[in-house]
Design a protein around this motif. Sequence first.
Motif, PDB file in Angstrom:
ATOM      1  N   TYR A  14       0.852  -1.184   0.000  1.00  0.00           N
ATOM      2  CA  TYR A  14       0.000   0.000   0.000  1.00  0.00           C
ATOM      3  C   TYR A  14       0.889   1.235   0.000  1.00  0.00           C
ATOM      4  CZ  TYR A  14      -3.490   3.434   1.164  1.00  0.00           C
ATOM      5  OH  TYR A  14      -4.296   4.537   1.127  1.00  0.00           O
ATOM      6  N   ALA A  15       0.819   2.013  -1.078  1.00  0.00           N
ATOM      7  CA  ALA A  15       1.685   3.191  -1.222  1.00  0.00           C
ATOM      8  C   ALA A  15       0.960   4.328  -1.933  1.00  0.00           C
ATOM      9  CB  ALA A  15       2.953   2.818  -1.979  1.00  0.00           C
ATOM     10  N   ASP A  96      -1.037   5.638   9.976  1.00  0.00           N
ATOM     11  CA  ASP A  96       0.178   4.826   9.992  1.00  0.00           C
ATOM     12  C   ASP A  96       1.212   5.496   9.096  1.00  0.00           C
ATOM     13  OD1 ASP A  96       1.414   2.634  11.124  1.00  0.00           O
ATOM     14  OD2 ASP A  96       0.806   1.229   9.579  1.00  0.00           O
ATOM     15  N   TRP A  97       2.475   5.398   9.489  1.00  0.00           N
ATOM     16  CA  TRP A  97       3.546   6.129   8.808  1.00  0.00           C
ATOM     17  C   TRP A  97       4.784   5.243   8.749  1.00  0.00           C
ATOM     18  CZ3 TRP A  97       8.396   8.375   9.279  1.00  0.00           C
ATOM     19  CH2 TRP A  97       8.653   9.526   8.527  1.00  0.00           C
ATOM     20  N   TYR A 117      -3.993   6.616   5.686  1.00  0.00           N
ATOM     21  CA  TYR A 117      -5.082   7.216   6.440  1.00  0.00           C
ATOM     22  C   TYR A 117      -6.203   6.200   6.632  1.00  0.00           C
ATOM     23  CZ  TYR A 117      -2.698  11.465   4.910  1.00  0.00           C
ATOM     24  OH  TYR A 117      -1.757  12.430   4.670  1.00  0.00           O
ATOM     25  N   ASP A 118      -6.024   5.010   6.112  1.00  0.00           N
ATOM     26  CA  ASP A 118      -7.033   3.961   6.095  1.00  0.00           C
ATOM     27  C   ASP A 118      -6.703   2.905   7.147  1.00  0.00           C
ATOM     28  OD1 ASP A 118      -8.702   1.805   5.503  1.00  0.00           O
ATOM     29  OD2 ASP A 118      -8.316   1.871   3.353  1.00  0.00           O
ATOM     30  N   PRO A 119      -7.606   2.640   8.083  1.00  0.00           N
ATOM     31  CA  PRO A 119      -7.314   1.629   9.112  1.00  0.00           C
ATOM     32  C   PRO A 119      -7.124   0.218   8.548  1.00  0.00           C
ATOM     33  CG  PRO A 119      -9.569   2.465   9.343  1.00  0.00           C
ATOM     34  CD  PRO A 119      -8.901   3.273   8.268  1.00  0.00           C
ATOM     35  N   GLU A 120      -7.560  -0.002   7.326  1.00  0.00           N
ATOM     36  CA  GLU A 120      -7.376  -1.308   6.686  1.00  0.00           C
ATOM     37  C   GLU A 120      -5.950  -1.504   6.155  1.00  0.00           C
ATOM     38  OE1 GLU A 120      -9.766  -3.755   6.532  1.00  0.00           O
ATOM     39  OE2 GLU A 120     -10.911  -2.388   7.834  1.00  0.00           O
TER      40      GLU A 120
END
Length: 173
Positions: A14-15, A96-97, A117-120
Amino acid sequence: LIAGVHGILAGLMYAENFFIALVDSERDVLTFPYFRDSVDTEGPPIGAPIPRAEYRGSLTDQVFSQGRSLMGAPVELLREAGLPERPSGFGPLSLDWLGVPLTRGGDVFGVVVVQSYDPEHRYSDRERALLGYVAQHIANALERRQVHDELERRVAQRTDELRYANEALRAEI
């Protein structure tokens, strides 16, 4: 080049939100040659030098300063670093970062960052290792580009010197 790397990386992890920041230690400025973010649509000015002081207290600056990758919830990472949990002026806070340093000869000259920005979509050690691997290739490509640009600058400078010498010689004749 960087957009192509971003596309490849997005196929592996995811990027969606990805940026690169480079530091010029001599001038004490940052530049962002690439910035894509689904929430922070303004972002920093691409390619324009920004005083590094404007980014003090950011997670990006923490990677520059520490010379190691950082991964996790930004609020927790900032708290661990003794920084305000909601720094102003750095765009929206992601969930998350993940940031890894770009290095040359042991010196940090840049940072590659993905954020979610997505909790998934959260990052793990697998993504940290993958982004570290990609960062090595980005660092090599940027270094080759810098060497190429420096060579072109020297050739142009030498060409100008020869042109002026030739003109001076003609004027004497």
